[in-house]
Scaffold this motif. Structure first.
Motif, PDB file in Angstrom:
ATOM      1  N   GLY A 201       7.668  11.157   3.561  1.00 14.12           N
ATOM      2  CA  GLY A 201       6.986  11.053   4.844  1.00 14.12           C
ATOM      3  C   GLY A 201       6.955   9.655   5.434  1.00 14.12           C
ATOM      4  N   LYS A 202       7.776   8.761   4.906  1.00 20.68           N
ATOM      5  CA  LYS A 202       7.831   7.404   5.448  1.00 20.68           C
ATOM      6  C   LYS A 202       8.465   7.438   6.840  1.00 20.68           C
ATOM      7  N   LYS A 203       8.141   6.450   7.666  1.00 20.00           N
ATOM      8  CA  LYS A 203       8.602   6.430   9.070  1.00 20.00           C
ATOM      9  C   LYS A 203       9.693   5.406   9.345  1.00 20.00           C
ATOM     10  N   THR A 204       9.666   4.273   8.634  1.00 24.91           N
ATOM     11  CA  THR A 204      10.674   3.236   8.846  1.00 24.91           C
ATOM     12  C   THR A 204      11.055   2.620   7.513  1.00 24.91           C
ATOM     13  N   ILE A 205      12.277   2.054   7.482  1.00 17.07           N
ATOM     14  CA  ILE A 205      12.715   1.242   6.344  1.00 17.07           C
ATOM     15  C   ILE A 205      13.172  -0.098   6.907  1.00 17.07           C
ATOM     16  N   HIS A 206      12.690  -1.176   6.312  1.00 21.83           N
ATOM     17  CA  HIS A 206      13.022  -2.533   6.733  1.00 21.83           C
ATOM     18  C   HIS A 206      13.742  -3.241   5.592  1.00 21.83           C
ATOM     19  N   LEU A 207      14.661  -4.139   5.948  1.00 23.49           N
ATOM     20  CA  LEU A 207      15.320  -4.962   4.942  1.00 23.49           C
ATOM     21  C   LEU A 207      15.781  -6.257   5.568  1.00 23.49           C
ATOM     22  N   MET A 208      16.065  -7.227   4.691  1.00 24.80           N
ATOM     23  CA  MET A 208      16.676  -8.479   5.106  1.00 24.80           C
ATOM     24  C   MET A 208      18.017  -8.577   4.407  1.00 24.80           C
ATOM     25  N   CYS A 209      19.001  -9.131   5.105  1.00 24.08           N
ATOM     26  CA  CYS A 209      20.316  -9.293   4.488  1.00 24.08           C
ATOM     27  C   CYS A 209      20.984 -10.568   4.991  1.00 24.08           C
ATOM     28  N   ARG A 210      22.044 -10.929   4.320  1.00 16.73           N
ATOM     29  CA  ARG A 210      22.869 -12.074   4.708  1.00 16.73           C
ATOM     30  C   ARG A 210      23.820 -11.659   5.827  1.00 16.73           C
TER      31      ARG A 210
ATOM     32  N   ASP B 174       0.867  -1.181   0.000  1.00 18.81           N
ATOM     33  CA  ASP B 174       0.000   0.000   0.000  1.00 18.81           C
ATOM     34  C   ASP B 174       0.900   1.225   0.000  1.00 18.81           C
ATOM     35  N   PRO B 175       0.908   2.005  -1.091  1.00 23.79           N
ATOM     36  CA  PRO B 175       1.807   3.158  -1.169  1.00 23.79           C
ATOM     37  C   PRO B 175       1.567   4.197  -0.080  1.00 23.79           C
ATOM     38  N   ALA B 176       0.399   4.158   0.569  1.00 20.13           N
ATOM     39  CA  ALA B 176       0.112   5.105   1.642  1.00 20.13           C
ATOM     40  C   ALA B 176       0.730   4.692   2.977  1.00 20.13           C
ATOM     41  N   ALA B 177       1.159   3.452   3.091  1.00 19.69           N
ATOM     42  CA  ALA B 177       1.724   2.954   4.353  1.00 19.69           C
ATOM     43  C   ALA B 177       3.041   3.656   4.669  1.00 19.69           C
ATOM     44  N   ALA B 178       3.315   3.809   5.958  1.00 20.77           N
ATOM     45  CA  ALA B 178       4.502   4.544   6.404  1.00 20.77           C
ATOM     46  C   ALA B 178       5.759   3.681   6.500  1.00 20.77           C
ATOM     47  N   ASN B 179       5.617   2.364   6.361  1.00 19.66           N
ATOM     48  CA  ASN B 179       6.746   1.449   6.499  1.00 19.66           C
ATOM     49  C   ASN B 179       7.211   0.962   5.129  1.00 19.66           C
ATOM     50  N   VAL B 180       8.475   1.203   4.827  1.00 16.71           N
ATOM     51  CA  VAL B 180       9.069   0.801   3.554  1.00 16.71           C
ATOM     52  C   VAL B 180       9.767  -0.540   3.752  1.00 16.71           C
ATOM     53  N   VAL B 181       9.584  -1.446   2.797  1.00 16.52           N
ATOM     54  CA  VAL B 181      10.238  -2.746   2.839  1.00 16.52           C
ATOM     55  C   VAL B 181      11.094  -2.869   1.583  1.00 16.52           C
ATOM     56  N   ILE B 182      12.415  -2.887   1.776  1.00 14.08           N
ATOM     57  CA  ILE B 182      13.338  -3.040   0.649  1.00 14.08           C
ATOM     58  C   ILE B 182      13.373  -4.501   0.232  1.00 14.08           C
ATOM     59  N   MET B 183      13.257  -4.733  -1.072  1.00 10.00           N
ATOM     60  CA  MET B 183      13.307  -6.098  -1.594  1.00 10.00           C
ATOM     61  C   MET B 183      14.643  -6.416  -2.240  1.00 10.00           C
ATOM     62  N   SER B 184      15.291  -5.417  -2.827  1.00 16.31           N
ATOM     63  CA  SER B 184      16.611  -5.620  -3.441  1.00 16.31           C
ATOM     64  C   SER B 184      17.453  -4.364  -3.301  1.00 16.31           C
TER      65      SER B 184
ATOM     66  N   TRP C 259      18.770 -15.415   6.747  1.00 12.54           N
ATOM     67  CA  TRP C 259      18.642 -13.984   6.535  1.00 12.54           C
ATOM     68  C   TRP C 259      18.505 -13.299   7.893  1.00 12.54           C
ATOM     69  N   HIS C 260      18.754 -12.005   7.903  1.00 13.31           N
ATOM     70  CA  HIS C 260      18.631 -11.207   9.127  1.00 13.31           C
ATOM     71  C   HIS C 260      17.781  -9.981   8.837  1.00 13.31           C
ATOM     72  N   GLU C 261      16.860  -9.680   9.758  1.00 15.30           N
ATOM     73  CA  GLU C 261      16.004  -8.523   9.604  1.00 15.30           C
ATOM     74  C   GLU C 261      16.631  -7.306  10.265  1.00 15.30           C
ATOM     75  N   MET C 262      16.569  -6.184   9.535  1.00 19.85           N
ATOM     76  CA  MET C 262      17.119  -4.931  10.030  1.00 19.85           C
ATOM     77  C   MET C 262      16.111  -3.814   9.774  1.00 19.85           C
ATOM     78  N   MET C 263      16.234  -2.735  10.540  1.00 16.19           N
ATOM     79  CA  MET C 263      15.268  -1.649  10.433  1.00 16.19           C
ATOM     80  C   MET C 263      15.925  -0.307  10.733  1.00 16.19           C
ATOM     81  N   MET C 264      15.418   0.740  10.096  1.00 17.29           N
ATOM     82  CA  MET C 264      15.866   2.096  10.351  1.00 17.29           C
ATOM     83  C   MET C 264      14.632   2.964  10.591  1.00 17.29           C
ATOM     84  N   ASP C 265      14.680   3.765  11.662  1.00 19.35           N
ATOM     85  CA  ASP C 265      13.640   4.762  11.889  1.00 19.35           C
ATOM     86  C   ASP C 265      14.042   6.030  11.155  1.00 19.35           C
ATOM     87  N   LEU C 266      13.080   6.622  10.447  1.00 27.74           N
ATOM     88  CA  LEU C 266      13.367   7.858   9.722  1.00 27.74           C
ATOM     89  C   LEU C 266      12.911   9.068  10.518  1.00 27.74           C
TER      90      LEU C 266
END
Length: 164
Positions: free
Chosen positions: A121-130, A83-93, A157-164
């Motif tokens: 205006g996003k609030k967080t960015i999430h990603l998974m990495c090796r 949902d483009p209106a959501a405040a949480n970004v999920v990186i896929m690549s 994989w490992h989950e990581m997050m950044m607050d904006l």
């Protein structure tokens, strides 16, 4: 004269080239399919950032947005639940062409991506990495959350997050 890298959003014709970079940079079935990349470009170009160097694509980041982030949700990689209106970004690549690695492009890409997501205006960015990328993302400002339940590609994989 060496040109500075530039950033732009994708156009549909970029899908095949991005797919080639993705498959050259990720192991086995970790890479997104051409169809998934084309879908991400078509449905959420605002979350897809391309870095060009010397007139060609050197790397990119693509993402989707969610109200409730479930990093192990495989359907989300096809933007199901996005949902483009959501405040949480999920990186896929986060991908840099292997021929262009070692030039600082991943850091440039991530810095510009974070700036753009903040402006949106996003609030967080999430990603998974090796394992071997955890320290790199920590240096970029992400914090470690937990080992992921995802078994994508058959490795941890490992989950990581950044607050904006």
């Amino acid at each position: 004269m060496i040109m500075q890298p530039t950033f732009r959003q994708p156009v549909p014709g970029d899908a095949a080239y991005c797919f080639n970079i993705e498959t050259s940079a990720y192991e086995g079935d970790e890479a997104a399919t051409l169809e998934k990349i084309a879908t991400r470009i078509a449905e959420y170009p605002e979350g897809f950032l391309i870095l060009e160097a010397e007139g060609r694509i050197a790397g990119f980041i693509n993402s989707g947005c969610a109200f409730d982030v479930v990093m192990s949700d495989e359907e989300f990689k096809e933007l199901i639940g996005h949902d483009p209106a959501a405040a949480n970004v999920v990186i896929m690549s986060v991908v840099v062409d292997p021929a262009e690695q070692g030039k600082g492009y991943s850091k440039l890409l991530m810095t510009e991506f974070i700036r753009r997501m903040t402006e949106m205006g996003k609030k967080t960015i999430h990603l998974m990495c090796r394992d071997h990328h955890v320290a790199l993302y920590e240096k970029m400002g992400y914090r470690y959350i937990k080992p992921s339940a995802s078994d994508h590609g058959g490795k941890p994989w490992h989950e990581m997050m950044m607050d904006l």
